[in-house]
Enzyme design. Structure first.
Site, PDB file in Angstrom:
ATOM      1  N   ALA A  36       0.839  -1.185   0.000  1.00 12.14           N
ATOM      2  CA  ALA A  36       0.000   0.000   0.000  1.00 12.14           C
ATOM      3  C   ALA A  36       0.878   1.240   0.000  1.00 12.14           C
ATOM      4  O   ALA A  36       1.927   1.277   0.657  1.00 12.14           O
ATOM      5  CB  ALA A  36      -0.901   0.006   1.233  1.00 12.14           C
ATOM      6  N   TYR A  37       0.446   2.242  -0.723  1.00 16.72           N
ATOM      7  CA  TYR A  37       1.160   3.517  -0.758  1.00 16.72           C
ATOM      8  C   TYR A  37       0.377   4.542   0.053  1.00 16.72           C
ATOM      9  O   TYR A  37      -0.698   4.963  -0.330  1.00 16.72           O
ATOM     10  CB  TYR A  37       1.380   3.956  -2.211  1.00 16.72           C
ATOM     11  CG  TYR A  37       2.457   3.113  -2.839  1.00 16.72           C
ATOM     12  CD1 TYR A  37       3.786   3.492  -2.773  1.00 16.72           C
ATOM     13  CD2 TYR A  37       2.148   1.879  -3.412  1.00 16.72           C
ATOM     14  CE1 TYR A  37       4.785   2.686  -3.283  1.00 16.72           C
ATOM     15  CE2 TYR A  37       3.147   1.069  -3.928  1.00 16.72           C
ATOM     16  CZ  TYR A  37       4.465   1.481  -3.855  1.00 16.72           C
ATOM     17  OH  TYR A  37       5.460   0.682  -4.342  1.00 16.72           O
ATOM     18  N   LEU A  38       0.959   4.890   1.197  1.00 14.29           N
ATOM     19  CA  LEU A  38       0.294   5.806   2.117  1.00 14.29           C
ATOM     20  C   LEU A  38       0.515   7.254   1.729  1.00 14.29           C
ATOM     21  O   LEU A  38      -0.238   8.145   2.123  1.00 14.29           O
ATOM     22  CB  LEU A  38       0.806   5.564   3.538  1.00 14.29           C
ATOM     23  CG  LEU A  38       0.784   4.103   4.016  1.00 14.29           C
ATOM     24  CD1 LEU A  38       1.229   4.026   5.464  1.00 14.29           C
ATOM     25  CD2 LEU A  38      -0.592   3.488   3.823  1.00 14.29           C
ATOM     26  N   HIS A 109      -4.834   2.777  -1.907  1.00 16.99           N
ATOM     27  CA  HIS A 109      -3.999   2.613  -3.100  1.00 16.99           C
ATOM     28  C   HIS A 109      -3.056   1.428  -2.890  1.00 16.99           C
ATOM     29  O   HIS A 109      -2.054   1.543  -2.171  1.00 16.99           O
ATOM     30  CB  HIS A 109      -3.227   3.891  -3.375  1.00 16.99           C
ATOM     31  CG  HIS A 109      -4.105   5.094  -3.535  1.00 16.99           C
ATOM     32  ND1 HIS A 109      -4.961   5.238  -4.614  1.00 16.99           N
ATOM     33  CD2 HIS A 109      -4.287   6.181  -2.746  1.00 16.99           C
ATOM     34  CE1 HIS A 109      -5.620   6.373  -4.484  1.00 16.99           C
ATOM     35  NE2 HIS A 109      -5.232   6.963  -3.366  1.00 16.99           N
ATOM     36  N   ASN A 169       5.696   1.672  -8.910  1.00 15.72           N
ATOM     37  CA  ASN A 169       4.569   1.052  -8.205  1.00 15.72           C
ATOM     38  C   ASN A 169       3.625   2.078  -7.599  1.00 15.72           C
ATOM     39  O   ASN A 169       2.414   1.856  -7.566  1.00 15.72           O
ATOM     40  CB  ASN A 169       5.092   0.105  -7.126  1.00 15.72           C
ATOM     41  CG  ASN A 169       5.561  -1.217  -7.695  1.00 15.72           C
ATOM     42  OD1 ASN A 169       4.862  -2.217  -7.653  1.00 15.72           O
ATOM     43  ND2 ASN A 169       6.773  -1.227  -8.231  1.00 15.72           N
TER      44      ASN A 169
END
Length: 207
Positions: A36-38, A109, A169
């Site tokens: 996950a992209y925080l 995401h 990514n």
């Protein structure tokens, strides 16, 4: 630390692959990665990842994939800086896999992929088969402890995307490849393949 294990920098080159190459089958233990992209802006990103043995069901949702990893998973959090000339700052630290899994399951995401590893010539390569909304994307990467120069490039590498931010990514987490795959293929057919020529001499398989 980076995936290559050489401190808080990673040195890599990345390539677009049209379909999963046969060499991927030589990896008896592919890994499932759900991340996950925080945060992601201007080349900086914060990522939480859960990784474990590859799943039998590749059509599961990211949450189901994380749950399937169970106790065998590894959790990490990574801070990344912008990439310059095949080099990128990447500081990675371990997280409790349960905590990492709960963060990933709640994130908006997310990228999921199966990672295959193979030793080709003098380099270890990874081949990522993306799942979910990023299907049918396949990318290959090679990492070293220093700049990736004088690289022997396998035939399955169609074009280099090391400097194409669309294949990072964090971009794919927000703009899945499935939504622009046809557009990219038309672009590739029109422009043809390109390879970075500032990192020594590229050697192409079969030439």
């Amino acid at each position: 630390m980076s995936e290559s294990g050489f401190g808080d920098f990673e040195y890599e080159r990345k390539f677009f692959v049209r379909e999963l190459p046969a060499v991927a089958a030589s990896d008896p233990t592919p890994a499932l990665i759900v991340q996950a992209y925080l945060f992601s802006a201007d080349g900086y990103a914060v990522r939480v990842r859960v990784q474990g043995p590859g799943p039998a069901d590749l059509h599961a949702t990211p949450g189901e994939l994380v749950e399937a990893l169970g106790e065998e998973s590894i959790g990490t959090m990574t801070a990344k800086g912008p990439a310059v000339g095949g080099t990128r700052y990447e500081a990675e630290r371990e997280l409790d896999p349960m905590v990492a899994g709960q963060i990933v399951r709640r994130a908006e995401h997310v990228v999921a992929k199966v990672r295959y590893s193979a030793w080709l010539g003098e380099d270890g390569w990874i081949i990522d088969r993306f799942l979910g909304a990023n299907t049918p994307l396949v990318l290959s990467e090679v990492e070293r402890g220093g700049p990736v120069v004088d690289l022997a490039i396998p035939a399955f590498c169609v074009t280099e995307v090391s400097e194409d931010d669309r294949f990072r990514n964090e971009y794919l987490a927000h703009h899945p490849f499935g939504g622009w795959a046809d557009e990219y293929r038309r672009e590739l057919d029109a422009l043809g393949p390109t390879f970075v020529d500032t990192l020594g001499r590229n050697q192409f398989e079969g030439t």
